[in-house]
Design an enzyme around this catalytic site. Structure first.
Site, PDB file in Angstrom:
ATOM      1  N   ASP A 209     -12.477  44.233-104.212  1.00 50.17           N
ATOM      2  CA  ASP A 209     -12.106  44.980-105.602  1.00 50.17           C
ATOM      3  C   ASP A 209     -10.758  45.261-105.771  1.00 50.17           C
ATOM      4  O   ASP A 209     -10.018  45.038-106.562  1.00 50.17           O
ATOM      5  CB  ASP A 209     -13.056  45.626-106.040  1.00 50.17           C
ATOM      6  CG  ASP A 209     -14.489  44.954-106.323  1.00 50.17           C
ATOM      7  OD1 ASP A 209     -14.648  43.810-106.429  1.00 50.17           O
ATOM      8  OD2 ASP A 209     -15.381  45.877-106.435  1.00 50.17           O
TER       9      ASP A 209
ATOM     10  N   ASP B  54      -5.951  31.115-107.318  1.00 50.07           N
ATOM     11  CA  ASP B  54      -6.917  31.368-106.513  1.00 50.07           C
ATOM     12  C   ASP B  54      -6.888  31.995-105.321  1.00 50.07           C
ATOM     13  O   ASP B  54      -5.883  31.177-104.594  1.00 50.07           O
ATOM     14  CB  ASP B  54      -7.820  30.140-106.536  1.00 50.07           C
ATOM     15  CG  ASP B  54      -9.371  30.292-106.017  1.00 50.07           C
ATOM     16  OD1 ASP B  54     -10.360  30.561-106.796  1.00 50.07           O
ATOM     17  OD2 ASP B  54      -9.517  30.442-104.631  1.00 50.07           O
ATOM     18  N   ILE B  55      -7.275  33.169-104.827  1.00 48.93           N
ATOM     19  CA  ILE B  55      -7.054  33.811-103.590  1.00 48.93           C
ATOM     20  C   ILE B  55      -7.405  33.040-102.593  1.00 48.93           C
ATOM     21  O   ILE B  55      -8.577  32.612-102.625  1.00 48.93           O
ATOM     22  CB  ILE B  55      -7.636  35.255-103.662  1.00 48.93           C
ATOM     23  CG1 ILE B  55      -7.030  36.062-104.923  1.00 48.93           C
ATOM     24  CG2 ILE B  55      -7.445  35.904-102.465  1.00 48.93           C
ATOM     25  CD1 ILE B  55      -7.625  37.573-104.722  1.00 48.93           C
TER      26      ILE B  55
ATOM     27  N   ARG C  45       8.743  32.667-108.041  1.00 52.01           N
ATOM     28  CA  ARG C  45       9.117  34.215-108.300  1.00 52.01           C
ATOM     29  C   ARG C  45       7.889  34.858-107.942  1.00 52.01           C
ATOM     30  O   ARG C  45       7.973  36.007-107.191  1.00 52.01           O
ATOM     31  CB  ARG C  45       9.725  34.736-109.558  1.00 52.01           C
ATOM     32  CG  ARG C  45      10.114  36.074-109.494  1.00 52.01           C
ATOM     33  CD  ARG C  45      10.944  36.339-110.730  1.00 52.01           C
ATOM     34  NE  ARG C  45       9.909  36.299-112.123  1.00 52.01           N
ATOM     35  CZ  ARG C  45      10.135  36.188-113.267  1.00 52.01           C
ATOM     36  NH1 ARG C  45      11.638  36.801-113.808  1.00 52.01           N
ATOM     37  NH2 ARG C  45       9.521  36.359-114.027  1.00 52.01           N
TER      38      ARG C  45
ATOM     39  N   ASN D 187     -14.025  39.892 -98.325  1.00 53.90           N
ATOM     40  CA  ASN D 187     -15.328  40.629 -98.722  1.00 53.90           C
ATOM     41  C   ASN D 187     -16.072  40.760 -97.383  1.00 53.90           C
ATOM     42  O   ASN D 187     -16.619  41.699 -97.045  1.00 53.90           O
ATOM     43  CB  ASN D 187     -16.203  39.746 -99.726  1.00 53.90           C
ATOM     44  CG  ASN D 187     -15.378  40.175-101.044  1.00 53.90           C
ATOM     45  OD1 ASN D 187     -15.062  41.074-101.293  1.00 53.90           O
ATOM     46  ND2 ASN D 187     -15.758  39.258-101.955  1.00 53.90           N
TER      47      ASN D 187
ATOM     48  N   GLU E  90     -12.361  35.484-107.841  1.00 48.20           N
ATOM     49  CA  GLU E  90     -11.007  35.484-107.193  1.00 48.20           C
ATOM     50  C   GLU E  90     -10.142  34.701-107.927  1.00 48.20           C
ATOM     51  O   GLU E  90      -8.998  34.477-107.510  1.00 48.20           O
ATOM     52  CB  GLU E  90     -11.022  35.300-105.548  1.00 48.20           C
ATOM     53  CG  GLU E  90     -11.271  33.977-105.445  1.00 48.20           C
ATOM     54  CD  GLU E  90     -12.816  33.580-104.937  1.00 48.20           C
ATOM     55  OE1 GLU E  90     -13.105  32.647-104.365  1.00 48.20           O
ATOM     56  OE2 GLU E  90     -13.604  34.188-105.539  1.00 48.20           O
TER      57      GLU E  90
ATOM     58  N   HIS F 281     -16.944  44.795 -99.963  1.00 46.62           N
ATOM     59  CA  HIS F 281     -16.641  44.371-101.536  1.00 46.62           C
ATOM     60  C   HIS F 281     -15.741  45.312-102.336  1.00 46.62           C
ATOM     61  O   HIS F 281     -14.871  44.957-103.230  1.00 46.62           O
ATOM     62  CB  HIS F 281     -17.996  44.152-102.358  1.00 46.62           C
ATOM     63  CG  HIS F 281     -18.744  43.123-101.931  1.00 46.62           C
ATOM     64  ND1 HIS F 281     -18.270  41.723-102.301  1.00 46.62           N
ATOM     65  CD2 HIS F 281     -19.610  42.715-101.265  1.00 46.62           C
ATOM     66  CE1 HIS F 281     -19.217  40.884-101.995  1.00 46.62           C
ATOM     67  NE2 HIS F 281     -20.047  41.440-101.262  1.00 46.62           N
TER      68      HIS F 281
END
Length: 324
Positions: A201, A184-185, A247, A192, A227, A197
């Site tokens: 994207d 999850d970002i 990694r 945004n 996200e 947006h």
């Protein structure tokens, strides 16, 4: 025609390779018959490397080729452009055809061991593969997220069910440990709101590409919407999942997104098991993700480790009831 009809009845990419082999076996027996059974296989580069690295740990269901054949095949797969060829090996003549991939395999080939295929038989195989590639493209497109090109939520349910039923084996090193991972970002709404947006994207698209470049060919990557991304990883050793995720974190830390700069991500994961429902594994990984979010973000948290430390309780989902 019946074998071709059987191929076009397939509706998921994970079942395409077996359907292709069934079709080719039937057609070869008709148009390129020989006294002994015709041996053929779909083999990806990842499977090839795994077999070469672990000759003593192969899936018993996998019929090994002579060791000198693997070196020839690896050299073939390392070529930038590939066309069908016939190799002379210790086991006899081996015909190799490049194959466009399904979800499970990238950089794969179709192998047919035959004393001598005629030009007409080779043309038949190539025409068959053209039909297969066109049909596979339609199936794969239906399984992908339109923006990122990753697998979509609908495909996730099918893939996880196969893994829990022990019906998905992307490698030949055993035993395999399967893990479900949620990415999850961090602060995506702020991206945004600050950049719009379209830039949001672009971040999603570039992040998905980085994931595809960093993780292995057989790793299953899904976009769940917004996200949030999900990965399903098969590891020969329980420490492999830690190495893979670290990694990726390192690659993300070094990456700079246009206009936005550095982006961080929180990760939660849980081990999959045949006795657990898919929703249970997903909920456990989500709990680990929530813990990562609540304790600083930009980190990886394992559900089982958090439980062992007394930071979370084991949860089992039955229907709509969550039991602790």
């Amino acid at each position: 025609m019946q074998s071709l009809i059987g191929l076009t009845q397939v509706r998921e990419s994970l079942a395409l390779d077996p359907a292709l082999l069934s079709l080719m076996q039937h057609w070869m027996c008709i148009f390129a018959a020989e006294e002994k059974p015709i041996r053929m296989q779909v083999l990806s580069r990842r499977q090839l490397v795994s077999v070469m690295d672990s000759q003593d740990e192969m899936d018993p269901a996998f019929e090994a080729w002579p060791s000198d054949v693997y070196a020839l095949l690896l050299n073939y797969l390392d070529q930038e452009t590939r066309q069908s060829v016939c190799l002379d090996t210790a086991a006899g003549k081996l015909h190799i055809f490049p194959l466009k991939q399904s979800v499970a395999h990238k950089n794969a080939i179709l192998l047919i061991q035959h004393a001598q295929l005629t030009a007409e038989a080779i043309a038949l195989v190539e025409h068959c593969l053209q039909v297969f590639n066109h049909y596979a493209g339609l199936i794969i497109e239906n399984e992908r997220d339109a923006l990122t090109g990753l697998l979509n939520r609908k495909t996730f349910d099918k893939c996880v069910s196969k893994i829990l039923l022990n019906d998905y084996k992307p490698e030949f090193r055993f035993p395999l440990h399967h893990y479900l991972v949620i990415f999850d970002i961090d602060f995506f709404k702020k991206i945004n709101d600050s950049y719009g947006h379209l830039i949001g994207d672009e971040v999603l698209l570039l992040l998905s590409r980085l994931m595809q470049e960093t993780f292995r060919d057989g790793d299953l990557l899904f976009r769940f919407g917004g996200e949030e991304f999900v990965g399903v990883f098969s590891c020969a050793d329980k420490d492999d999942i830690v190495m893979l995720l670290e990694r990726f974190q390192q690659a993300l830390a070094e990456y700079r997104f246009p206009q936005v700069g550095r982006v961080t991500i929180s990760i939660g994961y849980s081990k999959m098991s045949p006795h657990l429902l898919p929703n249970t594994v997903l909920e456990r990984a989500d709990e680990a993700l929530y813990y990562a979010k609540e304790h600083g973000r930009d980190q990886v948290c394992c559900y089982e480790s958090l439980v062992e430390q007394g930071l979370l309780n084991y949860s089992i989902i039955s229907g709509e009831i969550e039991l602790f």
